[in-house]
Write an enzyme that holds these catalytic residues in place. Structure first.
Site, PDB file in Angstrom:
ATOM      1  N   TYR A 279      -6.363   3.172   6.128  1.00  0.00           N
ATOM      2  CA  TYR A 279      -6.562   2.826   7.544  1.00  0.00           C
ATOM      3  C   TYR A 279      -7.559   1.676   7.731  1.00  0.00           C
ATOM      4  CZ  TYR A 279      -4.702   7.504   7.362  1.00  0.00           C
ATOM      5  OH  TYR A 279      -3.947   8.599   7.030  1.00  0.00           O
TER       6      TYR A 279
ATOM      7  N   HIS B 160       3.729  -2.227   3.187  1.00  0.00           N
ATOM      8  CA  HIS B 160       3.767  -0.863   2.642  1.00  0.00           C
ATOM      9  C   HIS B 160       5.087  -0.632   1.923  1.00  0.00           C
ATOM     10  CE1 HIS B 160       0.804  -0.805   5.867  1.00  0.00           C
ATOM     11  NE2 HIS B 160       0.219   0.174   5.209  1.00  0.00           N
TER      12      HIS B 160
ATOM     13  N   ASP C  70       0.812  -1.219   0.000  1.00  0.00           N
ATOM     14  CA  ASP C  70       0.000   0.000   0.000  1.00  0.00           C
ATOM     15  C   ASP C  70       0.844   1.268   0.000  1.00  0.00           C
ATOM     16  OD1 ASP C  70      -1.950  -1.894   0.398  1.00  0.00           O
ATOM     17  OD2 ASP C  70      -2.851  -0.897   2.136  1.00  0.00           O
ATOM     18  N   ASP C  71       0.219   2.319  -0.444  1.00  0.00           N
ATOM     19  CA  ASP C  71       0.668   3.714  -0.258  1.00  0.00           C
ATOM     20  C   ASP C  71       1.718   4.186  -1.255  1.00  0.00           C
ATOM     21  OD1 ASP C  71      -1.028   3.544   1.857  1.00  0.00           O
ATOM     22  OD2 ASP C  71       0.456   3.904   3.414  1.00  0.00           O
TER      23      ASP C  71
ATOM     24  N   HIS D 266      -6.338   2.950  -3.922  1.00  0.00           N
ATOM     25  CA  HIS D 266      -6.169   3.237  -2.489  1.00  0.00           C
ATOM     26  C   HIS D 266      -6.487   4.708  -2.194  1.00  0.00           C
ATOM     27  CE1 HIS D 266      -4.865   2.130   1.490  1.00  0.00           C
ATOM     28  NE2 HIS D 266      -3.791   2.876   1.509  1.00  0.00           N
TER      29      HIS D 266
ATOM     30  N   HIS E 297      -5.596   9.660   0.428  1.00  0.00           N
ATOM     31  CA  HIS E 297      -5.395   8.833   1.615  1.00  0.00           C
ATOM     32  C   HIS E 297      -6.075   9.422   2.851  1.00  0.00           C
ATOM     33  CE1 HIS E 297      -3.254   6.052   4.382  1.00  0.00           C
ATOM     34  NE2 HIS E 297      -3.205   5.293   3.319  1.00  0.00           N
TER      35      HIS E 297
HETATM   36 NI    NI Z   1      -2.650   3.281   3.271  1.00  0.00          NI
END
Ligand code: NI
Length: 281
Positions: free
Chosen positions: A190, A244, A98-99, A149, A153
């Site tokens: 989250y 991540h 993620d991210d 995603h 965010h």
């Molecule tokens: Ni995230």
């Protein structure tokens, strides 16, 4: 999933330039910058770009542990809105990151995946996609899957429906612009998403919400060996593993994690492949 790094241009123009190439030994971008710095100049000489000429695909390692080629179906059309795992009777797992994309860590991870023939799923932040579209193209070109995603965010549970749609739409548009593929699943920042919002996103975008079944809490930076051992001890058939790719220690943990999972007999597939198996069950 957690904690997006906000691009800080803290004290103005003098510091802004090095901030985007802070990696050691980064000689190639300098040539690119020079050539791109004054594109409108009438006497601009053609400049031979040096970028990426040094790059060589990493060689395969650990031949005995290499992930097999798997042409498994990835189409799914189930009505289940939320998934946290795949089937429990087959040794497949899905690694999710993620991210990103992150300008240094994501390419490093891609090299690690490539040497093992492992396909993963990247839940990218739309803003990062617009910053680093070339990395998204590489992710797709190397056979990985892209998921949505959100663009900024934010915690979606505090947003209205139109803002939720906008977060999804902007990210999908950015991914299509960057790599000409459309994401098919989403993961909420989250892990926060109301049931009503999950249904809304499913009906408007056909994205199932993808949670996870193994969480090493790598965003708290416990160290690579802890991340590795948490994943290895938590892994199970059908696991969806959360990590991540914006954290360097997470990338450091991945060679040992991947090799450990392979040696336990797990095989890596994408989230869509995992869902397609559930659809057939
Ligand atoms: Ni995230």
């Amino acid at each position: 999933m957690k904690r997006r790094k906000i691009l800080k241009l803290s004290s103005g123009a003098l510091i802004a330039l090095p901030a985007c190439s802070s990696k050691k030994g980064d000689q190639a971008p300098a040539a690119g910058k020079q050539s791109g710095a004054n594109p409108s100049g009438p006497q601009t000489q053609p400049v031979r770009l040096g970028a990426n000429t040094q790059y060589r695909p990493p060689a395969y390692v650990n031949k005995g542990l290499r992930n097999p080629n798997m042409n498994l179906p990835s189409q799914f059309n189930g009505q289940t809105v939320t998934h946290s795992r795949g089937l429990s009777n087959q040794p497949y797992v899905a690694m999710t990151f993620d991210d990103g994309p992150h300008p240094q860590n994501t390419p490093r991870l891609l090299d690690i995946l490539r040497t093992r023939n492992i396909k993963a799923t990247f839940y990218v932040i739309g803003g990062n996609v617009d910053r680093y579209p070339h990395i998204v193209r590489r992710i797709v070109a190397e056979g990985h899957e892209i998921g949505n995603h959100t663009y900024t965010h934010r915690k979606l549970t505090s947003l209205g429906d139109s803002e939720v749609r906008k977060e999804m739409r902007r990210t999908e548009d950015a991914i299509v612009r960057a790599a000409a593929v459309r994401p098919r699943t989403m993961r909420p920042p989250y892990g926060a998403l109301l049931q009503r919002q999950r249904s809304l996103i499913f009906s408007d975008f056909t994205y199932p919400t993808i949670m996870w079944s193994v969480d090493p809490n790598d965003w708290k930076r416990p160290g690579p060996s802890v991340v590795r051992s948490r994943i290895l001890s938590g892994a199970h058939n059908g696991a969806i593993i959360l990590a991540h790719d914006l954290h360097a220690p997470t990338i450091d943990a991945m060679p040992g994690t991947f090799d450990g999972l392979l040696s336990k007999g797990y095989q890596f597939i994408t989230v869509s492949q995992l869902l397609a198996q559930k659809g057939q069950a």
